[in-house]
Design a protein around this motif. Structure first.
Motif, PDB file in Angstrom:
ATOM      1  N   LEU A 165      25.357 -12.702-104.043  1.00 13.54           N
ATOM      2  CA  LEU A 165      25.050 -12.349-105.421  1.00 13.54           C
ATOM      3  C   LEU A 165      24.672 -10.872-105.459  1.00 13.54           C
ATOM      4  O   LEU A 165      23.952 -10.386-104.577  1.00 13.54           O
ATOM      5  CB  LEU A 165      23.896 -13.198-105.947  1.00 13.54           C
ATOM      6  CG  LEU A 165      24.099 -14.717-105.864  1.00 13.54           C
ATOM      7  CD1 LEU A 165      22.844 -15.429-106.352  1.00 13.54           C
ATOM      8  CD2 LEU A 165      25.306 -15.144-106.677  1.00 13.54           C
ATOM      9  N   GLU A 166      25.158 -10.171-106.478  1.00 15.97           N
ATOM     10  CA  GLU A 166      24.894  -8.737-106.579  1.00 15.97           C
ATOM     11  C   GLU A 166      24.014  -8.431-107.789  1.00 15.97           C
ATOM     12  O   GLU A 166      24.175  -9.046-108.854  1.00 15.97           O
ATOM     13  CB  GLU A 166      26.214  -7.966-106.674  1.00 15.97           C
ATOM     14  CG  GLU A 166      27.056  -8.095-105.413  1.00 15.97           C
ATOM     15  CD  GLU A 166      28.292  -7.212-105.441  1.00 15.97           C
ATOM     16  OE1 GLU A 166      28.571  -6.616-106.512  1.00 15.97           O
ATOM     17  OE2 GLU A 166      28.968  -7.112-104.390  1.00 15.97           O
ATOM     18  N   PHE A 167      23.115  -7.508-107.580  1.00 17.47           N
ATOM     19  CA  PHE A 167      22.217  -7.040-108.644  1.00 17.47           C
ATOM     20  C   PHE A 167      22.404  -5.529-108.742  1.00 17.47           C
ATOM     21  O   PHE A 167      21.641  -4.754-108.173  1.00 17.47           O
ATOM     22  CB  PHE A 167      20.777  -7.424-108.320  1.00 17.47           C
ATOM     23  CG  PHE A 167      20.548  -8.907-108.278  1.00 17.47           C
ATOM     24  CD1 PHE A 167      20.077  -9.588-109.395  1.00 17.47           C
ATOM     25  CD2 PHE A 167      20.838  -9.640-107.130  1.00 17.47           C
ATOM     26  CE1 PHE A 167      19.895 -10.955-109.359  1.00 17.47           C
ATOM     27  CE2 PHE A 167      20.654 -11.007-107.095  1.00 17.47           C
ATOM     28  CZ  PHE A 167      20.178 -11.668-108.224  1.00 17.47           C
ATOM     29  N   PRO A 168      23.459  -5.103-109.442  1.00 20.53           N
ATOM     30  CA  PRO A 168      23.853  -3.693-109.406  1.00 20.53           C
ATOM     31  C   PRO A 168      22.982  -2.745-110.213  1.00 20.53           C
ATOM     32  O   PRO A 168      22.929  -1.560-109.910  1.00 20.53           O
ATOM     33  CB  PRO A 168      25.277  -3.728-109.973  1.00 20.53           C
ATOM     34  CG  PRO A 168      25.294  -4.937-110.850  1.00 20.53           C
ATOM     35  CD  PRO A 168      24.393  -5.929-110.191  1.00 20.53           C
ATOM     36  N   ALA A 169      22.341  -3.244-111.241  1.00 20.91           N
ATOM     37  CA  ALA A 169      21.567  -2.346-112.105  1.00 20.91           C
ATOM     38  C   ALA A 169      20.121  -2.302-111.639  1.00 20.91           C
ATOM     39  O   ALA A 169      19.358  -3.244-111.850  1.00 20.91           O
ATOM     40  CB  ALA A 169      21.641  -2.815-113.557  1.00 20.91           C
ATOM     41  N   GLY A 170      19.750  -1.235-110.956  1.00 21.87           N
ATOM     42  CA  GLY A 170      18.367  -1.100-110.542  1.00 21.87           C
ATOM     43  C   GLY A 170      17.455  -1.110-111.755  1.00 21.87           C
ATOM     44  O   GLY A 170      17.713  -0.422-112.744  1.00 21.87           O
ATOM     45  N   ALA A 171      16.422  -1.916-111.716  1.00 20.09           N
ATOM     46  CA  ALA A 171      15.549  -2.048-112.889  1.00 20.09           C
ATOM     47  C   ALA A 171      14.171  -2.487-112.448  1.00 20.09           C
ATOM     48  O   ALA A 171      13.965  -2.940-111.324  1.00 20.09           O
ATOM     49  CB  ALA A 171      16.143  -3.070-113.867  1.00 20.09           C
ATOM     50  N   ALA A 172      13.221  -2.360-113.347  1.00 16.51           N
ATOM     51  CA  ALA A 172      11.873  -2.856-113.108  1.00 16.51           C
ATOM     52  C   ALA A 172      11.850  -4.352-113.419  1.00 16.51           C
ATOM     53  O   ALA A 172      12.315  -4.779-114.473  1.00 16.51           O
ATOM     54  CB  ALA A 172      10.864  -2.119-113.966  1.00 16.51           C
ATOM     55  N   VAL A 173      11.362  -5.131-112.492  1.00 14.78           N
ATOM     56  CA  VAL A 173      11.312  -6.582-112.665  1.00 14.78           C
ATOM     57  C   VAL A 173       9.869  -7.058-112.532  1.00 14.78           C
ATOM     58  O   VAL A 173       9.032  -6.393-111.905  1.00 14.78           O
ATOM     59  CB  VAL A 173      12.198  -7.305-111.631  1.00 14.78           C
ATOM     60  CG1 VAL A 173      13.661  -6.927-111.827  1.00 14.78           C
ATOM     61  CG2 VAL A 173      11.750  -6.974-110.208  1.00 14.78           C
ATOM     62  N   SER A 174       9.582  -8.204-113.107  1.00 12.84           N
ATOM     63  CA  SER A 174       8.240  -8.776-113.043  1.00 12.84           C
ATOM     64  C   SER A 174       8.097  -9.625-111.785  1.00 12.84           C
ATOM     65  O   SER A 174       8.932 -10.489-111.509  1.00 12.84           O
ATOM     66  CB  SER A 174       7.969  -9.633-114.280  1.00 12.84           C
ATOM     67  OG  SER A 174       6.659 -10.176-114.230  1.00 12.84           O
ATOM     68  N   PRO A 197      19.626  -1.110-106.569  1.00 11.47           N
ATOM     69  CA  PRO A 197      20.702  -2.116-106.561  1.00 11.47           C
ATOM     70  C   PRO A 197      20.823  -2.780-105.190  1.00 11.47           C
ATOM     71  O   PRO A 197      20.750  -2.103-104.151  1.00 11.47           O
ATOM     72  CB  PRO A 197      21.949  -1.292-106.899  1.00 11.47           C
ATOM     73  CG  PRO A 197      21.434  -0.123-107.680  1.00 11.47           C
ATOM     74  CD  PRO A 197      20.103   0.205-107.062  1.00 11.47           C
ATOM     75  N   PHE A 198      21.010  -4.107-105.176  1.00 11.99           N
ATOM     76  CA  PHE A 198      21.089  -4.828-103.907  1.00 11.99           C
ATOM     77  C   PHE A 198      21.950  -6.069-104.050  1.00 11.99           C
ATOM     78  O   PHE A 198      22.250  -6.524-105.152  1.00 11.99           O
ATOM     79  CB  PHE A 198      19.684  -5.215-103.417  1.00 11.99           C
ATOM     80  CG  PHE A 198      19.019  -6.318-104.209  1.00 11.99           C
ATOM     81  CD1 PHE A 198      19.047  -7.637-103.762  1.00 11.99           C
ATOM     82  CD2 PHE A 198      18.366  -6.043-105.409  1.00 11.99           C
ATOM     83  CE1 PHE A 198      18.425  -8.651-104.482  1.00 11.99           C
ATOM     84  CE2 PHE A 198      17.739  -7.049-106.142  1.00 11.99           C
ATOM     85  CZ  PHE A 198      17.765  -8.360-105.670  1.00 11.99           C
ATOM     86  N   TRP A 199      22.349  -6.624-102.896  1.00 13.02           N
ATOM     87  CA  TRP A 199      23.016  -7.922-102.852  1.00 13.02           C
ATOM     88  C   TRP A 199      22.187  -8.848-101.970  1.00 13.02           C
ATOM     89  O   TRP A 199      21.389  -8.404-101.151  1.00 13.02           O
ATOM     90  CB  TRP A 199      24.450  -7.813-102.315  1.00 13.02           C
ATOM     91  CG  TRP A 199      24.560  -7.325-100.893  1.00 13.02           C
ATOM     92  CD1 TRP A 199      24.777  -6.034-100.477  1.00 13.02           C
ATOM     93  CD2 TRP A 199      24.448  -8.105 -99.695  1.00 13.02           C
ATOM     94  NE1 TRP A 199      24.805  -5.959 -99.105  1.00 13.02           N
ATOM     95  CE2 TRP A 199      24.613  -7.227 -98.591  1.00 13.02           C
ATOM     96  CE3 TRP A 199      24.236  -9.458 -99.427  1.00 13.02           C
ATOM     97  CZ2 TRP A 199      24.572  -7.656 -97.265  1.00 13.02           C
ATOM     98  CZ3 TRP A 199      24.184  -9.902 -98.103  1.00 13.02           C
ATOM     99  CH2 TRP A 199      24.348  -9.006 -97.039  1.00 13.02           C
ATOM    100  N   ILE A 200      22.394 -10.154-102.146  1.00  9.51           N
ATOM    101  CA  ILE A 200      21.696 -11.148-101.347  1.00  9.51           C
ATOM    102  C   ILE A 200      22.613 -12.344-101.151  1.00  9.51           C
ATOM    103  O   ILE A 200      23.424 -12.673-102.031  1.00  9.51           O
ATOM    104  CB  ILE A 200      20.365 -11.569-102.024  1.00  9.51           C
ATOM    105  CG1 ILE A 200      19.531 -12.466-101.100  1.00  9.51           C
ATOM    106  CG2 ILE A 200      20.610 -12.231-103.368  1.00  9.51           C
ATOM    107  CD1 ILE A 200      18.104 -12.689-101.604  1.00  9.51           C
TER     108      ILE A 200
END
Length: 362
Positions: A165-174, A197-200
């Motif tokens: 799974l990819e999370f391409p948009a670096g963002a602030a998360v809770s 941005p990261f994948w897992i």
């Protein structure tokens, strides 16, 4: 043994739920083996049962003689693990557990539990219920360790579609939790973290996949290991996961230390996820969680604004020396599989259903 449930989801119901979980867990091991220890790092099942009763009495029955029945034997600060094998008989333990719980329930009908400043009135009851659920997990793990079948405990891994799974948009998360009634001290407070941005991996690494690392000589190649991990492997003579390969190939690999998980990730030219990445992915619907605990790259440290409760010894002594594992396992109660829940072990510990999920940058 049964207890009325009380208000659905309330403290009384949670005490009953925890006791049912613990008693079911004890059924995994014959009572005549409750005094056995699977290894020096574990206490016997009987000690865990007595500890549950002792802590419930200490916090919810202050001054009641039922809490003093076995002195300080079930206090981990007073009785070292090597001395915990001389446990009371199974019948004594069952009777004491039932007596303490019945007294707790009766007291709660007539007066509230002790209130800790700044926390909800029912926090202690909920905390003790969760504490019992955690020991129910320990009981199950000890049972399968004693029976030599820890690798067989996991559920089948899900099909890898897609592989990651990819999370391409670096963002602030809770991350974390502000649920003062439910969350442990180390989960609080909720806070924002900015991620690159990261994948897992979509699901945990399977036995078959980890077997490729074993077959490729991963345990003999120092370049895949941290210096500390390589010294640990040599000193312990570790050549493969604990109990290997006693599991179907499509099960998540289990019984590996942080050192082994990290070496596997390096072999794959990847890394372990940070706990913030893992939690962000979990909140976004990360599949396959809860089959095995999953190692992260993060050291167990307090969040900014941390406040220890209800006592300093729950989290504080372990900061900086243990690695965080997330997600829960087949032995974990669903209530403890919340996204913010943090568990921790030393990097060389592997007598637990813990596996690995790789990650990397985009």
């Amino acid at each position: 043994m049964s207890y009325p449930q009380g208000a659905r989801g309330g403290p009384a119901a949670q005490l009953a739920e925890a006791r049912a979980f613990l008693l079911k867990a004890t059924g995994r091991l014959p009572a005549e083996r409750w005094g056995e220890r699977p290894s020096p790092v574990y206490s016997p099942v009987g000690w865990h049962l007595g500890h549950v009763a002792a802590m419930q009495a200490r916090w919810l029955l202050p001054g009641d003689p039922a809490g003093e029945r076995f002195g300080g034997f079930f206090d981990p600060a007073l009785t070292a693990k090597p001395a915990r094998a001389e446990v009371p008989s199974p019948e004594q333990l069952r009777t004491w557990l039932a007596e303490v719980l019945e007294k707790v329930r009766e007291r709660l009908r007539t007066r509230p539990a002790q209130v800790i400043d700044g926390l909800p009135a029912d926090f202690l009851v909920r905390h003790l219920a969760q504490h019992e659920l955690q020991h129910g997990e320990h009981v199950q793990v000890i049972a399968v360790l004693l029976q030599g079948r820890l690798q067989r405990g996991a559920l089948l891994a899900e099909v890898r579609e897609p592989a990651r799974l990819e999370f391409p948009a670096g963002a602030a998360v809770s991350i974390g939790s502000d649920d003062a009634a439910e969350a442990y001290d180390n989960e609080r407070p909720a806070h924002r973290v900015r991620l690159e941005p990261f994948w897992i991996d979509a699901v945990p690494v399977t036995v078959c996949e980890f077997g490729d690392f074993v077959d490729a000589g991963g345990y003999r190649e120092e370049r895949f290991w941290t210096p500390e991990g390589w010294r640990w492997r040599i000193a312990k003579g570790v050549e493969m996961p604990l109990g290997w390969p006693d599991a179907p190939p499509d099960h998540p690999v289990s019984c590996i230390s942080w050192f082994e998980a990290d070496a596997y990730a390096r072999w794959r030219e990847a890394r372990l996820p940070t706990e913030a990445e893992w939690e962000a992915a979990r909140r976004a619907g990360l599949p396959g969680c809860g089959q095995v605990w999953e190692w992260t790259s993060s050291w167990f440290e307090p969040y900014e604004g941390f406040r220890p409760y209800p006592y300093d010894g729950y989290s504080t002594p372990w900061f900086g020396s243990h690695k965080v594992i997330r997600g829960g396992s087949w032995a974990t109660h669903p209530r403890l599989k919340r996204p913010s829940f943090r568990n921790w072990y030393e990097p060389g510990f592997r007598e637990i259903p813990a596996g690995v999920r790789c990650a990397g940058g985009l």
